[in-house]
Design an enzyme around this catalytic site. Sequence first.
Site, PDB file in Angstrom:
ATOM      1  N   LYS A 168     -58.291  21.318  15.035  1.00 35.49           N
ATOM      2  CA  LYS A 168     -58.354  20.023  14.493  1.00 35.49           C
ATOM      3  C   LYS A 168     -56.664  19.474  14.782  1.00 35.49           C
ATOM      4  O   LYS A 168     -56.641  18.176  15.272  1.00 35.49           O
ATOM      5  CB  LYS A 168     -58.242  20.093  12.931  1.00 35.49           C
ATOM      6  CG  LYS A 168     -59.739  20.200  12.262  1.00 35.49           C
ATOM      7  CD  LYS A 168     -59.582  20.182  10.678  1.00 35.49           C
ATOM      8  CE  LYS A 168     -58.627  21.294  10.189  1.00 35.49           C
ATOM      9  NZ  LYS A 168     -58.928  22.611  10.557  1.00 35.49           N
ATOM     10  N   GLU A 194     -47.775  21.384   6.318  1.00 30.68           N
ATOM     11  CA  GLU A 194     -47.666  21.942   7.634  1.00 30.68           C
ATOM     12  C   GLU A 194     -46.792  23.065   7.580  1.00 30.68           C
ATOM     13  O   GLU A 194     -45.908  23.200   6.938  1.00 30.68           O
ATOM     14  CB  GLU A 194     -47.528  21.019   8.571  1.00 30.68           C
ATOM     15  CG  GLU A 194     -48.596  20.091   8.859  1.00 30.68           C
ATOM     16  CD  GLU A 194     -49.964  20.771   9.391  1.00 30.68           C
ATOM     17  OE1 GLU A 194     -49.882  21.079  10.415  1.00 30.68           O
ATOM     18  OE2 GLU A 194     -50.922  20.387   8.386  1.00 30.68           O
ATOM     19  N   ARG A 195     -46.997  24.024   8.519  1.00 33.13           N
ATOM     20  CA  ARG A 195     -45.950  25.228   8.929  1.00 33.13           C
ATOM     21  C   ARG A 195     -44.954  24.572   9.532  1.00 33.13           C
ATOM     22  O   ARG A 195     -44.902  23.453  10.329  1.00 33.13           O
ATOM     23  CB  ARG A 195     -46.619  26.092   9.542  1.00 33.13           C
ATOM     24  CG  ARG A 195     -47.920  26.728   9.087  1.00 33.13           C
ATOM     25  CD  ARG A 195     -48.728  27.838   9.944  1.00 33.13           C
ATOM     26  NE  ARG A 195     -49.859  28.148   9.494  1.00 33.13           N
ATOM     27  CZ  ARG A 195     -51.116  27.566   9.587  1.00 33.13           C
ATOM     28  NH1 ARG A 195     -50.960  26.377  10.033  1.00 33.13           N
ATOM     29  NH2 ARG A 195     -52.060  28.046   8.998  1.00 33.13           N
TER      30      ARG A 195
END
Length: 476
Positions: A168, A194-195
């Site tokens: 993705k 998110e990281r």
Amino acid sequence: MSARESASSPLAAGRVVAVRGSVVDVRFPAHALPAIDEAVEIQWDRGRPLLAEVQQHLDAGAVRAVAMQSTSGLRRGTPVRASGAPLLVPVGEQVLGRLLNALGETADGAGPLADPQRCRPIHGPAPELGSQSGAPEMFRTGIKVVDLLAPLVKGGKAAMFGGAGVGKTVLIMELIRTTVERHAGTSVFAGIGERSREGHELLLELRESGVLERTALVFGQMNEPSGARWRAGLTALTMAEHFRDAAHENVLLLVDNVYRLVQAGGEVSGSLGRLPSRVGYQPTLASEIAEFEERIASVAGAAITSIQAVYVPADDFTDPAVAEIFTHLDSSIVLSRDMASEGMYPAVDPLGSTSSLLDPRFVGDAHYRTAEAVRKTVAHYRELQEIIALLGIEELSAADRTIVRRARRLLRFLTQPFMVTEAFTGAAGRSVELEATLAGCDAILAGEADEWAEGSLYMVGDIDEAKAKEQAGAHA
């Protein structure tokens, strides 16, 4: 950023009476409560005030608010000031090329914004139905399988659904690069949950590709409080709305990942003491998704085109959050784990992906016929796979063997090397025009590639490149 700069005089003042994680209860003078969704400033001893958003009225003199930053060290009795407005975030050209957090504060170490006073509230109504443009227009991406089977609508909403590890984020990054280069417009990227590594990689990729100066990045990272992750999507959407409404520009809004926004809303809902609903989701699931999705629309002369990634928990497409997001979309791109395991990238399922634009009235008869023929061929091949696994392909009729041969070549032709993966694969990325995609699929369906090696069609651009690859292999 709060509304403190726009408040002409101090409003109601209160004091913290309880702190539970990111949820803060504040008591104000009777009948002087701040409104729901209003920002309040907690005047603690950590330098800048702690911002929170009012979510509940507990009684005539108390509110329950969700903090946008960590509440570690916050004490009861700390003074609180109502701002008189929702959270405000910076908008305009100043945010392009910058990385910001959910509060609109810079996080890239490149200094302050040029005009931090130029702000817009994160809460607002969707455009009225009468002002929205109605004629659908195709938004070309240069990605073969997307343009052929799930064409995106300019000013519409598209989402990529898939479990963990099916591609993705890579597809989102490719869409940022190709669409910004193709359409020379403005992009706003929202990274929700998110990281830090992913945000850093995206920043470097956009900088190297030369499209960062027309892109604003908003991150609500997974190590931030649930309130910040919950509002990161609205922050990015507000910036996109300004470009649409004030600058009259077409905007590409990319969101990775909408499911993390739903998760953050669930954490906030649980902290507020709301009873969970189906499968443990928040009871406000539908209204939270609608508040975000319905503001993404086209108005006369400008459009927000949104492409969103949606994590599918345990690959279960009947999950309530996934099913609710489906209802708001114009195009649904479903990523298949089986195809990813076979190395078919992008791993877009030709049968599960759909678009409201795939209609002969909008895309034309030629495009529609080719897309339906590709789907029919792949569907027949999928039906035959179990027989092939049990008995072998030799047990099929001659007609079925022909369909299998062409379906396997179609699936390989719809793979494509991406520009953002060049550093990892060594293969130069390809952007393919729709006409070339249609010509290639028509050629394969007509049997022109029946005798070609399947590998000749794998990870190429147009059919001419595949033909050259086949000829080179034959002479090797």
